[in-house]
Design a protein around this motif. Structure first.
Motif, PDB file in Angstrom:
ATOM      1  N   ILE A  93       0.710  -1.176  -0.002  1.00  0.00           N
ATOM      2  CA  ILE A  93      -0.026   0.097   0.108  1.00  0.00           C
ATOM      3  C   ILE A  93       0.973   1.246   0.019  1.00  0.00           C
ATOM      4  CG2 ILE A  93      -1.873   1.016   1.024  1.00  0.00           C
ATOM      5  CD1 ILE A  93      -2.798  -1.381   2.595  1.00  0.00           C
ATOM      6  N   LEU A  94       0.450   2.081  -0.984  1.00  0.00           N
ATOM      7  CA  LEU A  94       1.221   3.466  -1.172  1.00  0.00           C
ATOM      8  C   LEU A  94       0.324   4.435  -0.716  1.00  0.00           C
ATOM      9  CD1 LEU A  94       2.983   2.506  -4.443  1.00  0.00           C
ATOM     10  CD2 LEU A  94       4.113   2.489  -2.226  1.00  0.00           C
ATOM     11  N   ALA A  95       0.967   5.288   0.267  1.00  0.00           N
ATOM     12  CA  ALA A  95       0.131   6.354   0.695  1.00  0.00           C
ATOM     13  C   ALA A  95       0.499   7.574   1.305  1.00  0.00           C
ATOM     14  CB  ALA A  95      -1.031   5.839   1.605  1.00  0.00           C
ATOM     15  N   CYS A  96       0.023   8.618   1.534  1.00  0.00           N
ATOM     16  CA  CYS A  96       0.714   9.815   2.139  1.00  0.00           C
ATOM     17  C   CYS A  96      -0.386  10.451   3.036  1.00  0.00           C
ATOM     18  CB  CYS A  96       1.077  10.886   1.080  1.00  0.00           C
ATOM     19  SG  CYS A  96       2.348  10.385   0.086  1.00  0.00           S
ATOM     20  N   GLY A  97       0.154  11.182   4.239  1.00  0.00           N
ATOM     21  CA  GLY A  97      -0.637  11.910   5.167  1.00  0.00           C
ATOM     22  C   GLY A  97      -1.656  10.918   5.992  1.00  0.00           C
ATOM     23  N   GLY A  98      -2.829  11.294   5.960  1.00  0.00           N
ATOM     24  CA  GLY A  98      -3.869  10.581   6.533  1.00  0.00           C
ATOM     25  C   GLY A  98      -4.207   9.272   5.996  1.00  0.00           C
ATOM     26  N   SER A  99      -4.022   9.186   4.604  1.00  0.00           N
ATOM     27  CA  SER A  99      -4.318   7.829   4.001  1.00  0.00           C
ATOM     28  C   SER A  99      -3.426   6.759   4.614  1.00  0.00           C
ATOM     29  CB  SER A  99      -3.991   8.013   2.618  1.00  0.00           C
ATOM     30  OG  SER A  99      -5.217   8.891   1.925  1.00  0.00           O
ATOM     31  N   ILE A 120       3.403  -1.436   4.026  1.00  0.00           N
ATOM     32  CA  ILE A 120       2.824  -0.279   3.852  1.00  0.00           C
ATOM     33  C   ILE A 120       4.040   0.907   3.695  1.00  0.00           C
ATOM     34  CG2 ILE A 120       1.267   1.781   4.733  1.00  0.00           C
ATOM     35  CD1 ILE A 120       0.180  -0.396   6.503  1.00  0.00           C
ATOM     36  N   GLU A 121       4.049   1.734   2.673  1.00  0.00           N
ATOM     37  CA  GLU A 121       4.952   2.545   2.137  1.00  0.00           C
ATOM     38  C   GLU A 121       4.476   4.013   2.151  1.00  0.00           C
ATOM     39  OE1 GLU A 121       8.419   2.267   1.854  1.00  0.00           O
ATOM     40  OE2 GLU A 121       8.799   0.083   1.764  1.00  0.00           O
ATOM     41  N   LEU A 122       5.308   5.086   2.814  1.00  0.00           N
ATOM     42  CA  LEU A 122       5.088   6.501   2.426  1.00  0.00           C
ATOM     43  C   LEU A 122       5.491   6.727   1.038  1.00  0.00           C
ATOM     44  CD1 LEU A 122       6.117   8.151   5.796  1.00  0.00           C
ATOM     45  CD2 LEU A 122       3.853   8.281   4.722  1.00  0.00           C
ATOM     46  N   ALA A 123       4.416   7.099   0.196  1.00  0.00           N
ATOM     47  CA  ALA A 123       4.569   7.388  -1.192  1.00  0.00           C
ATOM     48  C   ALA A 123       5.811   8.139  -1.435  1.00  0.00           C
ATOM     49  CB  ALA A 123       3.476   7.740  -1.945  1.00  0.00           C
ATOM     50  N   SER A 124       5.901   9.173  -0.585  1.00  0.00           N
ATOM     51  CA  SER A 124       6.940  10.128  -0.770  1.00  0.00           C
ATOM     52  C   SER A 124       8.275   9.727  -0.417  1.00  0.00           C
ATOM     53  CB  SER A 124       6.688  11.382   0.303  1.00  0.00           C
ATOM     54  OG  SER A 124       6.562  10.846   1.576  1.00  0.00           O
ATOM     55  N   GLU A 125       8.450   8.652   0.274  1.00  0.00           N
ATOM     56  CA  GLU A 125       9.869   7.833   0.610  1.00  0.00           C
ATOM     57  C   GLU A 125      10.139   6.928  -0.475  1.00  0.00           C
ATOM     58  OE1 GLU A 125      12.033   8.870   2.842  1.00  0.00           O
ATOM     59  OE2 GLU A 125      10.520  10.733   3.497  1.00  0.00           O
TER      60      GLU A 125
END
Length: 405
Positions: A93-99, A120-125
């Motif tokens: 799962i790729l997401a940022c912030g609250g997602s 789960i990964e922070l998309a920005s990273e």
């Protein structure tokens, strides 16, 4: 590992290269209507701040989304889902912030129901670092924001790494994200306004729970009776959300007392730790209050030193198997003069006493309880913002706060 350089194949061409459909026959994603409209020209009900009530619009939105869902089938996620989802070896799962916090809740659902490992990964990273690809993964992209650069960049990288089976969960205003993925669960766009992010987040959580059910059924980990039980629980959600309207006056009273605080702590355990994280993020973004979230089980490993009478502690307390352990954690906070504000299920034995205030959210809803508890967390941030005279609508800067994630 780098993202696409100038002159390299586009994300769309990469996806076409892996798709069974011709370029002009892109696989269909599934759209679900998420609103029941008011009478023509009618305005939604307003809260005490003169703005549309989040809960009054959320319950019909949830009902509209669930109206047509009568069975757990892969086709909920698009034309090719019946071929792709049953063969998934893992979920990324790729997401940022609250997602990102929603993704943490989904991890618990998918792993417990379907026994499929979730990363789960922070998309920005993720888009800027080297990582090891699992070609058997389904890559799920989440966004509640109109700033899609990081999420789109992360999807592109995943495809280039050999993970072409992508699934976008978004509203229909995010056509760029929807078209970037082979599969999709696309909700009707939710109009801008108060608590837009809260409504979209609730819809995304429902979509993620449906994904967990589909994966579980495809692995024969879900019986027909269990499927019907979960669907019944989902169809009860509109009533549960509507019931939450009765919390508004109590939440406003808490907000009046919390508004003078410059720092807050948020606590949760298990699948409700992400709910606490989301609550802290909302308080920062909407009410401009410095807030930090911790797993209640980690209090003794450092965060307990922050507890004092000057820092309110907001807690999400479900009536699950960790309830007694959470109670013990709350007593530790209370013994250090911490002021606790607890959102608890009616069947969660949290005693209201000196230093511990309890607001009952409703009876425990099993795996769906995190969805219910995000609602008072969102409202607490909103009403605290109103008490602090924060502008939460009407400017680009504050709109970004509401739409973050």
């Amino acid at each position: 590992m780098t993202v696409q350089a100038a002159g390299s194949p586009s994300l769309q061409s990469l996806l076409r290269g892996h798709s069974d459909a011709a370029p002009e026959q892109r696989p269909r994603t599934t759209m679900y209507r998420t609103t029941r409209t008011c009478a023509a020209g009618a305005a939604p009900p307003a809260d005490s701040g003169g703005r549309p009530s989040a809960l009054d619009s959320l319950a019909p939105a949830v009902a509209g989304m669930l109206d047509r869902i009568r069975a757990v089938t892969p086709e909920l996620f698009g034309d090719h889902a019946r071929r792709i989802l049953p063969t998934a070896e893992a979920v990324l799962i790729l997401a940022c912030g609250g997602s990102y916090h929603l993704a943490l809740v989904a991890k618990g659902w998918i792993e417990s129901l379907a026994a499929v490992p979730v990363n789960i990964e922070l998309a920005s990273e993720f888009r800027y670092r080297e990582s090891v690809a699992n070609p058997g993964s389904v890559v799920v992209a989440l966004s509640r924001s109109r700033d899609l650069d990081d999420v789109l960049g992360a999807i592109e990288l995943a495809v280039r790494m050999g993970m072409p089976n992508t699934l976008g969960i978004c509203d229909s205003s995010n056509q760029t994200l929807a078209s970037a993925c082979r599969l999709g669960f696309t909700m009707n766009a939710i109009p801008d306004g108060a608590m837009t992010s809260a409504r979209t987040g609730t819809m995304q959580l429902i979509a993620l729970f449906l994904l967990a059910l589909v994966l579980a059924r495809s692995r024969r980990a879900l019986t027909a009776q269990q499927e019907q039980s979960h669907l019944q629980a989902l169809h009860e959600l509109p009533e549960v959300v509507a019931e939450a309207v009765t919390l508004t006056s109590g939440i406003q009273a808490w907000a009046e007392r919390l508004a003078s605080s410059d720092d807050m702590l948020f606590l949760g355990r298990g699948m409700h730790y992400p709910v606490a994280q989301e609550g802290a993020l909302n308080m920062k973004e909407i009410a401009r209050v410095h807030a930090e979230a911790f797993s209640a089980g980690e209090l003794k490993h450092g965060p307990l030193a922050l507890v004092s009478a000057d820092i309110p502690v907001v807690v999400t307390a479900p009536g699950d198997r960790l309830a007694e352990k959470l109670n013990s954690n709350l007593q530790e906070v209370s013994s250090r003069n911490g002021k606790l504000f607890v959102f608890a299920d009616t069947d969660c034995n949290v005693p209201a006493n000196l230093g511990i205030e309890v607001m009952r959210v409703g009876r425990h809803r099993g795996l769906l309880t995190p969805i219910v508890h995000t609602i008072p967390m969102q409202l607490l941030a909103r009403y605290t913002a109103l008490e602090r005279r924060c502008r939460i609508e009407g400017t680009r800067d504050t709109a970004c706060a509401i739409e973050a994630g």
